[in-house]
Scaffold this motif. Structure first.
Motif, PDB file in Angstrom:
ATOM      1  N   MET A   1       0.844  -1.197   0.000  1.00 17.27           N
ATOM      2  CA  MET A   1       0.000   0.000   0.000  1.00 17.27           C
ATOM      3  C   MET A   1       0.883   1.253   0.000  1.00 17.27           C
ATOM      4  N   VAL A   2       0.519   2.231  -0.870  1.00 18.20           N
ATOM      5  CA  VAL A   2       1.297   3.457  -0.976  1.00 18.20           C
ATOM      6  C   VAL A   2       1.023   4.344   0.233  1.00 18.20           C
ATOM      7  N   GLU A   3       2.078   4.766   0.896  1.00 17.31           N
ATOM      8  CA  GLU A   3       1.933   5.622   2.070  1.00 17.31           C
ATOM      9  C   GLU A   3       1.483   7.014   1.639  1.00 17.31           C
ATOM     10  N   GLN A   4       0.487   7.565   2.322  1.00 21.25           N
ATOM     11  CA  GLN A   4      -0.022   8.894   2.013  1.00 21.25           C
ATOM     12  C   GLN A   4      -0.198   9.699   3.289  1.00 21.25           C
ATOM     13  N   LEU A   5      -0.176  11.029   3.121  1.00 23.89           N
ATOM     14  CA  LEU A   5      -0.412  11.909   4.263  1.00 23.89           C
ATOM     15  C   LEU A   5      -1.887  12.280   4.385  1.00 23.89           C
ATOM     16  N   GLY A   6      -2.659  12.021   3.323  1.00 16.67           N
ATOM     17  CA  GLY A   6      -4.089  12.317   3.365  1.00 16.67           C
ATOM     18  C   GLY A   6      -4.396  13.800   3.420  1.00 16.67           C
ATOM     19  N   VAL A   7      -3.696  14.587   2.626  1.00 11.95           N
ATOM     20  CA  VAL A   7      -3.875  16.042   2.694  1.00 11.95           C
ATOM     21  C   VAL A   7      -4.338  16.647   1.370  1.00 11.95           C
ATOM     22  N   LYS A   8      -4.645  15.821   0.381  1.00  8.79           N
ATOM     23  CA  LYS A   8      -5.104  16.357  -0.900  1.00  8.79           C
ATOM     24  C   LYS A   8      -6.359  17.194  -0.693  1.00  8.79           C
ATOM     25  N   GLY A   9      -6.354  18.402  -1.270  1.00  9.05           N
ATOM     26  CA  GLY A   9      -7.485  19.310  -1.126  1.00  9.05           C
ATOM     27  C   GLY A   9      -7.404  20.214   0.085  1.00  9.05           C
ATOM     28  N   TYR A  10      -6.415  19.994   0.952  1.00  7.54           N
ATOM     29  CA  TYR A  10      -6.266  20.813   2.149  1.00  7.54           C
ATOM     30  C   TYR A  10      -5.616  22.154   1.794  1.00  7.54           C
ATOM     31  N   THR A  11      -5.912  23.156   2.612  1.00  2.00           N
ATOM     32  CA  THR A  11      -5.186  24.423   2.596  1.00  2.00           C
ATOM     33  C   THR A  11      -4.521  24.565   3.952  1.00  2.00           C
ATOM     34  N   ILE A  12      -3.205  24.647   3.953  1.00  2.00           N
ATOM     35  CA  ILE A  12      -2.437  24.586   5.199  1.00  2.00           C
ATOM     36  C   ILE A  12      -1.561  25.827   5.334  1.00  2.00           C
ATOM     37  N   THR A  13      -1.616  26.456   6.489  1.00  2.00           N
ATOM     38  CA  THR A  13      -0.668  27.520   6.819  1.00  2.00           C
ATOM     39  C   THR A  13       0.458  26.887   7.623  1.00  2.00           C
ATOM     40  N   THR A  14       1.670  27.024   7.114  1.00  2.00           N
ATOM     41  CA  THR A  14       2.799  26.321   7.714  1.00  2.00           C
ATOM     42  C   THR A  14       4.042  27.200   7.632  1.00  2.00           C
ATOM     43  N   LYS A  15       5.197  26.605   7.890  1.00  2.00           N
ATOM     44  CA  LYS A  15       6.430  27.385   7.870  1.00  2.00           C
ATOM     45  C   LYS A  15       7.513  26.670   7.069  1.00  2.00           C
ATOM     46  N   ILE A  16       8.480  27.465   6.618  1.00  2.00           N
ATOM     47  CA  ILE A  16       9.655  26.931   5.936  1.00  2.00           C
ATOM     48  C   ILE A  16      10.561  26.310   6.998  1.00  2.00           C
ATOM     49  N   THR A  17      10.960  25.058   6.788  1.00  2.00           N
ATOM     50  CA  THR A  17      11.711  24.341   7.830  1.00  2.00           C
ATOM     51  C   THR A  17      13.216  24.555   7.762  1.00  2.00           C
ATOM     52  N   ARG A  18      13.728  24.867   6.571  1.00  2.00           N
ATOM     53  CA  ARG A  18      15.171  25.093   6.421  1.00  2.00           C
ATOM     54  C   ARG A  18      15.403  26.245   5.454  1.00  2.00           C
ATOM     55  N   ASP A  19      16.622  26.754   5.433  1.00  2.00           N
ATOM     56  CA  ASP A  19      16.952  27.870   4.546  1.00  2.00           C
ATOM     57  C   ASP A  19      17.030  27.363   3.104  1.00  2.00           C
ATOM     58  N   PRO A  20      16.095  27.749   2.234  1.00  2.00           N
ATOM     59  CA  PRO A  20      16.104  27.252   0.853  1.00  2.00           C
ATOM     60  C   PRO A  20      17.367  27.636   0.090  1.00  2.00           C
ATOM     61  N   TYR A  21      17.927  28.802   0.405  1.00  2.00           N
ATOM     62  CA  TYR A  21      19.122  29.249  -0.316  1.00  2.00           C
ATOM     63  C   TYR A  21      20.284  28.286  -0.076  1.00  2.00           C
ATOM     64  N   LYS A  22      20.397  27.791   1.154  1.00  2.00           N
ATOM     65  CA  LYS A  22      21.487  26.866   1.472  1.00  2.00           C
ATOM     66  C   LYS A  22      21.232  25.477   0.896  1.00  2.00           C
ATOM     67  N   LEU A  23      19.963  25.151   0.659  1.00  2.00           N
ATOM     68  CA  LEU A  23      19.637  23.843   0.088  1.00  2.00           C
ATOM     69  C   LEU A  23      19.899  23.784  -1.415  1.00  2.00           C
ATOM     70  N   MET A  24      19.904  24.949  -2.053  1.00  2.00           N
ATOM     71  CA  MET A  24      19.982  24.965  -3.508  1.00  2.00           C
ATOM     72  C   MET A  24      21.358  24.566  -3.999  1.00  2.00           C
ATOM     73  N   SER A  25      21.356  23.690  -5.000  1.00  2.00           N
ATOM     74  CA  SER A  25      22.587  23.441  -5.734  1.00  2.00           C
ATOM     75  C   SER A  25      22.780  24.608  -6.680  1.00  2.00           C
ATOM     76  N   ARG A  26      23.980  25.144  -6.755  1.00  2.00           N
ATOM     77  CA  ARG A  26      24.217  26.275  -7.648  1.00  2.00           C
ATOM     78  C   ARG A  26      24.280  25.833  -9.104  1.00  2.00           C
ATOM     79  N   ARG A  27      24.142  24.531  -9.345  1.00  2.00           N
ATOM     80  CA  ARG A  27      24.114  24.032 -10.717  1.00  2.00           C
ATOM     81  C   ARG A  27      22.676  24.083 -11.211  1.00  2.00           C
ATOM     82  N   GLY A  28      22.407  25.017 -12.091  1.00  2.00           N
ATOM     83  CA  GLY A  28      21.069  25.108 -12.649  1.00  2.00           C
ATOM     84  C   GLY A  28      20.030  25.598 -11.672  1.00  2.00           C
ATOM     85  N   TYR A  29      20.454  26.389 -10.682  1.00  2.00           N
ATOM     86  CA  TYR A  29      19.522  26.797  -9.634  1.00  2.00           C
ATOM     87  C   TYR A  29      18.392  27.667 -10.160  1.00  2.00           C
ATOM     88  N   LYS A  30      18.611  28.365 -11.272  1.00  2.00           N
ATOM     89  CA  LYS A  30      17.568  29.272 -11.754  1.00  2.00           C
ATOM     90  C   LYS A  30      16.264  28.537 -12.004  1.00  2.00           C
TER      91      LYS A  30
END
Length: 651
Positions: A1-30
């Motif tokens: 059985m495929v694991e699911q979070l069961g959130v399709k159709g939801y609208t969620i207010t949440t937060k960014i968990t990590r700094d996206p800039y530091k996660l980005m590979s500079r190869r093709g980041y655009k």
């Protein structure tokens, strides 16, 4: 059985968990970035573009509309680019971020007399998304720089990180793999790119016909006064300082000594220009987080050379304005009050002013600054400045003024009375080789005198400033008719029988200034000078010369400095038209008009030449059988020629 979070159709207010800039590979980041958010206690990666992800910070609050279930790949939950909507929560407002902004436009090109549609472009304006989009931007950017020596792109090896410059995708000299586009020269990390994609295009037509680059405002702006003095910080004297600050300014955020040390080291490896770009990228992360202005800057507008001068530049700017207003580009934070541009080209092409920009002043280095108000407050401040500033009151917000102007219209009509032109020739086979002579003798041809009426008792009046199209079958006498008019003006040509009527008269006004193009017979001559030099010498004004070249579809700096011999056949035809128009004639006669141009280019040229003729007061007489050209010109008269007859009618 495929694991699911069961959130399709939801609208969620949440937060960014990590700094996206530091996660980005500079190869093709655009075109590829990740926004990690928390959903039901799990970290979920939102696939987006790097140019969007880099503007977000850890713990920032966002709203996510889940259109599909996150997919688990290994131990990572992922939402693909079509699986969600994203909104930035900024000071109680929801700013739409994803999907990217897009809008379809239909640009109709209409007849100036009756507003009838002649042809149209259908394009979709959207933010650049893919590697292919950015590759096409690089290709277009070469036309902007207009130089074989200028390198417009910086590339990076995805394996070893080696940098190089090239206008086409290179391979890493060490690993032999295709390198990834890192930066477009002249852009900055805060740059956002809007592309105009041609819809319903033919296979041979370009996919991207234009792009606009939008940046944060420049950090400092001074004004050069007419007396040569420089007025400091002019922008902040007209608008609130907070509209333009804090902007993206990496050098103001890092220790100067460290920057210089790093730059010197990289320069020994890559050279000065490439080292500067790498250092700028490395110190940009903090600057991106701090930048938050109420202004945007259109830093570049580039239209494909084959599509210039036909309204796509204006459309590109208008689309960018909508994008900036609705999405608060580039930072996606403060409400935008104003869009600025610093554009030397605005002196020679009015597309910014046609899009609604006001000319404000020249920078300290002498480059024009134009601004577009996005709010009533900005509109009020601009108008007050233009009304009260002693220097702005002179130009009233207008920079570009057409330099071509008008011509002295022909004082009287061209009157053709009882015009007759006969043609005679002797067909004799005596001088032919025996084998060819035998062929003709088999058809009963030995010696024959051929005589016929090309034109017979023609009576036509062509009024000053009229646009006239001459039509007829091949060999019917169109060129002969044009020769009769040319010979009536240039009497010296009547020493040649082909320019002299057999009977009848052609009366032309005494103030007639004729320019004519009969391919292979009467043509302007070109030397080793560039096209811009050629047209400038004739018209006596470099700005007007650019205007004329733009009018005939040679609106690219590559063409401006090309020599006639370097052009294609179709480009040569347009160069000849420019040369004739530069003489500012009041009578322009052209045979085989736009014969060497494809249908769409021919329509563009016909529309612009016809519009210029009407505005300037030029009497235009052209010979063509192309229905799309006749329709585009919407002539005042059509003259039909055939079997010795000629008569005119209104279309």
């Amino acid at each position: 059985m495929v694991e699911q979070l069961g959130v399709k159709g939801y609208t969620i207010t949440t937060k960014i968990t990590r700094d996206p800039y530091k996660l980005m590979s500079r190869r093709g980041y655009k075109w590829f970035g990740i926004l990690p958010v928390e959903i039901k206690g799990h970290e979920v990666f939102l696939w987006t573009t790097g140019v969007i992800a880099q503007w977000f910070s850890k713990d920032e609050i966002v709203k996510v509309v889940l259109k599909d279930e996150p997919k688990k790949v290994g131990n990572t939950w992922i939402l693909g680019p079509n699986d969600y909507e994203l909104y930035r929560m900024y000071r109680g407002e929801e700013i739409p971020v994803w999907p990217v902004w897009r809008k379809t436009y239909v640009l109709e090109r209409k007849d100036p007399l009756n507003t009838r549609k002649v042809y149209e472009y259908k394009v979709v304006a959207r933010e650049a998304l893919s590697e292919e989009d950015y590759m096409e931007i690089v290709n277009l950017e070469q036309h902007h720089y207009a130089s074989k020596e200028e390198i417009v792109a910086i590339w990076r090896c995805p394996i070893c990180g080696y940098y190089t410059e090239s206008n086409i995708q290179p391979k890493c000299p060490k690993h032999g793999v295709p390198m990834k586009l890192q930066e477009i020269r002249g852009s900055i990390p805060s740059s956002r790119f809007l592309v105009l994609e041609l819809l319903g295009r033919k296979e041979y037509e370009p996919r991207i016909v234009a792009y606009v680059r939008v940046d944060t405002p420049i950090p400092l702006m001074n004004r050069r006064l007419p007396n040569g003095k420089v007025e400091k910080m002019i922008r902040e004297k007209v608008f609130p300082k907070k509209w333009f600050h804090p902007t993206f300014w990496p050098t103001a955020l890092s220790e100067r000594r460290n920057i210089i040390s790093r730059y010197k080291y990289l320069k020994t490896i890559y050279g000065r220009r490439l080292a500067r770009a790498i250092v700028g990228e490395e110190v940009s992360g903090q600057a991106l987080k701090i930048a938050n202005t109420a202004a945007a800057r259109i830093a570049r507008v580039v239209v494909h050379p084959d599509y210039r001068g036909d309204g796509l530049g204006v459309l590109s700017v208008k689309a960018a304005i909508e994008w900036i207003r609705e999405r608060r580009i580039p930072e996606m934070k403060k409400r935008k009050h104003i869009v600025e541009t610093i554009a030397m080209m605005a002196r020679y092409n009015p597309f910014f002013e046609k899009a609604g920009f006001y000319y404000m002043w020249d920078t300290g280095s002498g480059r024009p600054v134009l601004m577009y108000p996005l709010t009533l407050e900005a509109e009020k401040r601009i108008r007050e400045f233009l009304e009260k500033d002693p220097y702005a009151k002179i130009h009233c917000g207008k920079l570009y003024r057409s330099r071509y102007g008008t011509v002295e219209k022909m004082s009287d009509p061209i009157i053709i009375e009882n015009l007759t032109k006969t043609y005679s020739s002797i067909l004799d086979v005596k001088r032919l080789p025996p084998k060819l002579r035998d062929v003709l003798l088999a058809f009963g041809v030995k010696r024959r005198v051929v005589e016929k009426y090309v034109l017979r008792n023609v009576n036509i009046v062509i009024g000053p400033g009229e646009i006239v199209v001459v039509v007829g079958a091949s060999g019917a006498g169109k060129t002969t008719f044009l020769r009769m008019i040319i010979g009536a003006v240039r009497k010296e040509l009547q020493s040649q029988d082909k320019y002299k009527p057999t009977e009848g008269t052609i009366k032309v006004p005494p103030n007639t200034r004729l320019q004519a193009l009969l391919p292979g017979e009467l043509e302007p001559s070109f030397g080793s000078e560039t096209l811009l030099e050629h047209v400038s010498m004739k018209i006596g004004d470099p700005v007007a010369a650019v205007e004329v070249l733009n009018m005939v579809g040679l609106s690219d700096a590559v063409f401006y400095r090309a020599r006639f011999t370097e052009l294609s056949t179709g480009q040569k035809e347009r160069a000849k038209l420019a040369s004739l128009l530069a003489e500012k004639p009041n009578l322009l006669v052209i045979d085989e008009f736009t014969a060497h141009l494809d249908a769409l280019t021919a329509q563009r040229v016909a529309r612009k030449v016809g519009l210029l003729a009407r505005k300037a007061g030029i009497t235009l007489i052209v010979a063509t059988n192309r229905s799309e050209i006749i329709e585009t010109l919407n002539p005042d008269k059509i003259i039909y020629i055939g079997y010795g007859t000629a008569f005119s009618t209104k279309p």
